[in-house]
Design a protein around this motif. Structure first.
Motif, PDB file in Angstrom:
ATOM      1  N   ALA A 136     -11.364 -23.744  68.697  1.00 10.65           N
ATOM      2  CA  ALA A 136     -10.923 -24.968  68.021  1.00 10.65           C
ATOM      3  C   ALA A 136     -11.499 -25.041  66.616  1.00 10.65           C
ATOM      4  N   GLY A 143      -3.776 -29.187  68.342  1.00  6.27           N
ATOM      5  CA  GLY A 143      -3.526 -29.386  69.760  1.00  6.27           C
ATOM      6  C   GLY A 143      -2.627 -30.557  70.054  1.00  6.27           C
ATOM      7  N   MET A 156      -9.392 -31.774  76.335  1.00 12.30           N
ATOM      8  CA  MET A 156      -9.804 -30.399  76.064  1.00 12.30           C
ATOM      9  C   MET A 156     -10.762 -29.875  77.130  1.00 12.30           C
ATOM     10  N   ILE A 174     -15.948 -24.494  74.529  1.00 10.27           N
ATOM     11  CA  ILE A 174     -15.058 -24.902  73.438  1.00 10.27           C
ATOM     12  C   ILE A 174     -15.831 -24.701  72.149  1.00 10.27           C
ATOM     13  N   VAL A 261      -6.494 -24.217  70.794  1.00  8.95           N
ATOM     14  CA  VAL A 261      -6.331 -25.628  71.138  1.00  8.95           C
ATOM     15  C   VAL A 261      -4.879 -25.902  71.518  1.00  8.95           C
ATOM     16  N   LYS A 265      -3.825 -27.399  75.137  1.00 10.77           N
ATOM     17  CA  LYS A 265      -3.100 -28.655  75.265  1.00 10.77           C
ATOM     18  C   LYS A 265      -1.806 -28.456  76.050  1.00 10.77           C
TER      19      LYS A 265
END
Length: 449
Positions: A136, A143, A156, A174, A261, A265
Motif C-alpha cells: 500500500a 483501493g 484492509m 500491510i 491495495v 479491496k
C-alpha cells in the motif's frame, strides 16, 4: 481523497479477453447476445488465467482484435451499451474455505496491477506461501473510496486475513508509506485482538521478522519509504522480509505473495458482496478540470474517460498509460481501461521531451541513482547491440524498471526502453528477436569495445 465515479456510459466498451499474463479467456458470448453488469463473458482456462465480466448492460457488437494499452491488439469483446443498471445476482459467502477463496478470486477475475492473476500469486503451482504482503505504498494502486479512515483499515486487515487464508500463509503484513500520515492514523485507531495496533517502521536492517517476534502477532502493519518501479517485487520482498530472491525467480520461490491495495479491496468485495471485478480505480494526470482519481468501468475507452471528466483533447499532446516514467505511450485514445490500468497521463506537446540522443559520456549519473546498484549504461549499451547473453550475465533481471536512469541521463539515452527490450528478448528465449546492427552507443570503458 475525492474519487469521482464516471456515471456517463460510453457508447461502446472494449473488454479484452487477456487482461492478465497467461492464457487468454474463452469467450462465453457471441455477436448479438445481450449482457448485464457483472455477467461472466470470458471463462478462465487454468490457474494462470482470470475470468472477464461485463461492466455494462448492452449487446455484443463483435468479438475481434482491438487496441490494448500495452501497445498490442488482443482479442476483445466489444459491447454496445444501453442505459440500464441491471446486474447479475451477487452472492456473498460467509466463512469460505481455502479452496472456496481461490475459486472466488479466480471466478471474480481479480488480477494484480502487474498482470498476474491473484489466485496464481497466492497459490503458485509447486510452491508454498508462508507470508502475504499488501503493498500500500503507492497512491497509484488505489483501493477505493471509504466513508471513514477506520473503514479503510478495517477492510484492509480483513482482506489481509482472507488473502492469508487463501494462500495457506501463517503470517501477513500491510506495508504503507512512512509519509502517509492519514493511513498511519487510520490503522493506529484499530484494535487487533484487543490490542491497539501500532504501525512499525522498517528502519535500517530491521525487517518484519523482528516485529513478528516482538509483538507476538502473525499480522502487522509496517511503514517504509515508497519503492517506485514497474518490477519491484523481488526488491520489495527483500526490503520487507529480508529474503533474497535468486535471479530468475519470483517472491513465491522464497514463500512470499505480494498483492496490491486494489486487488485486496477486490477480494474483500468478492467475498462480502459477491461482486466480480468489473470496475477499477484510475489516477488522472495532466488533464484540465479533471479529478485526480476516478472509478471507471473496465473496457471504457480512454477517450470517454477524458471526455466524461471534461478533459482536453489529446490531438496536441501525448497520452501515456501507467505513469510518465514507466508507462506506455498510446497511439490512439480508443484503447480501453483494463484491470492493470492504474494511471492515465496527458503530456502537452511543448512538454514532450524531443531532445536528440547523443553518445554516452560515461558520467555514471545513472549508476548513482540505481536503487539496486546495477550499471544501467552498460546494460543499455549491450541491449542496443543485441548482446542479450551478456545482459543476463550482468543481472539485467534485477532491474526494477524505476526509470531513474533515463530521467538523469544527460545524453537523453532511452535506457529503460533498451533494458526492457533486452529483458523481453531474454524472456522469449530469443525467438523472433533480430539482432540490432546500428547503435549510437559506444561501450567504451563499460564494455571494452
Amino acid at each position: 481523497m475525492e474519487i469521482k465515479r464516471l456515471d456517463k456510459l460510453p457508447k461502446r466498451v472494449i473488454i479484452p479477453l487477456a487482461q492478465h499474463k497467461g492464457t487468454p479467456c474463452i469467450p462465453m458470448v457471441k455477436k448479438g447476445d445481450s449482457v448485464v453488469i457483472g455477467q461472466k463473458i470470458g471463462d478462465s482456462k487454468d490457474s494462470y488465467s482470470s475470468s472477464v465480466h461485463s461492466s455494462v448492460c448492452g449487446v455484443v457488437h463483435s468479438i475481434e482484435k482491438a487496441p490494448h494499452p500495452d501497445g498490442n491488439k488482443v482479442l476483445s469483446i466489444l459491447i454496445d451499451t444501453i442505459e440500464s443498471e441491471e446486474k447479475v445476482p451477487f452472492s456473498p459467502m460467509k466463512n469460505p474455505s481455502q479452496k472456496d477463496l481461490i475459486e472466488i478470486i479466480k471466478n471474480s477475475g481479480i488480477v494484480e496491477h502487474y498482470g498476474v492473476p491473484t489466485q496464481t500469486v497466492l497459490k503458485p503451482e509447486g510452491k508454498k506461501i508462508d507470508i502475504v504482503l499488501i503493498n500500500a505504498t503507492s497512491s497509484e494502486w488505489i483501493g477505493g473510496k471509504f466513508k471513514a479512515p477506520l473503514e479503510y483499515s478495517t477492510q484492509m486487515l480483513d482482506a489481509l486475513q482472507l488473502l492469508m487464508k487463501a494462500a495457506g500463509a501463517s503470517k501477513g503484513a500491510i506495508v504503507i508509506r512512512s509519509d502517509d500520515h492519514e493511513s498511519i492514523a487510520a490503522f493506529e485507531e484499530f484494535k487487533l485482538k484487543g490490542k491497539q495496533l501500532i504501525v512499525a517502521p522498517l528502519i535500517g536492517n530491521r525487517r518484519i521478522g523482528y516485529y513478528l517476534k516482538d509483538r507476538e502477532s502473525n499480522i502487522l502493519v509496517v511503514s517504509q519509504e515508497r519503492i517506485y518501479g514497474k518490477r519491484i517485487l523481488n526488491f520489495f520482498t527483500y526490503n520487507v522480509t529480508g529474503r533474497k530472491v535468486p535471479q530468475g525467480c519470483t517472491p513465491a520461490d522464497v514463500g512470499v505473495a505480494i498483492c496490491s491495495v486494489k486487488s485486496a479491496k477486490a477480494v474483500y468485495d468478492a467475498v462480502h458482496e459477491g461482486k466480480p471485478y468489473y470496475e477499477t480505480y484510475v489516477s488522472l494526470e495532466g488533464f484540465v478540470n479533471c479529478p485526480s482519481h476516478v472509478v471507471v468501468r473496465i473496457g471504457t475507452p480512454f477517450k470517454d474517460v477524458i471526455e466524461a471528466c471534461g478533459g482536453n483533447s489529446i490531438t496536441s499532446g501525448k497520452l501515456i498509460a501507467n505513469g510518465m516514467r514507466t508507462g506506455v505511450a498510446q497511439y490512439t485514445d480508443e484503447v480501453p481501461v483494463t484491470k492493470t490500468t492504474t494511471r492515465i497521463t496527458f503530456q502537452k506537446l511543448e512538454d514532450v521531451d524531443i531532445d536528440e540522443t547523443i553518445a554516452c559520456t560515461h558520467c555514471a549519473a545513472c549508476v548513482d541513482v540505481c536503487p539496486v546498484e546495477l550499471l544501467p549504461n552498460k546494460l543499455a549499451a549491450l541491449a542496443d547491440q543485441g548482446r542479450f547473453d551478456e545482459c543476463h550475465q550482468v543481472y539485467i533481471d534485477n532491474c526494477i524498471e524505476c526509470g531513474n536512469c533515463s530521467v538523469v541521463c544527460p545524453s537523453k539515452i532511452p535506457i529503460l526502453q533498451l533494458i526492457r527490450y533486452a529483458k523481453d528478448a531474454i524472456e522469449k528465449a530469443y525467438e523472433d528477436i533480430p539482432g540490432k546492427e546500428s547503435s549510437n552507443l559506444k561501450l567504451g570503458c563499460c564494455g571494452g569495445e
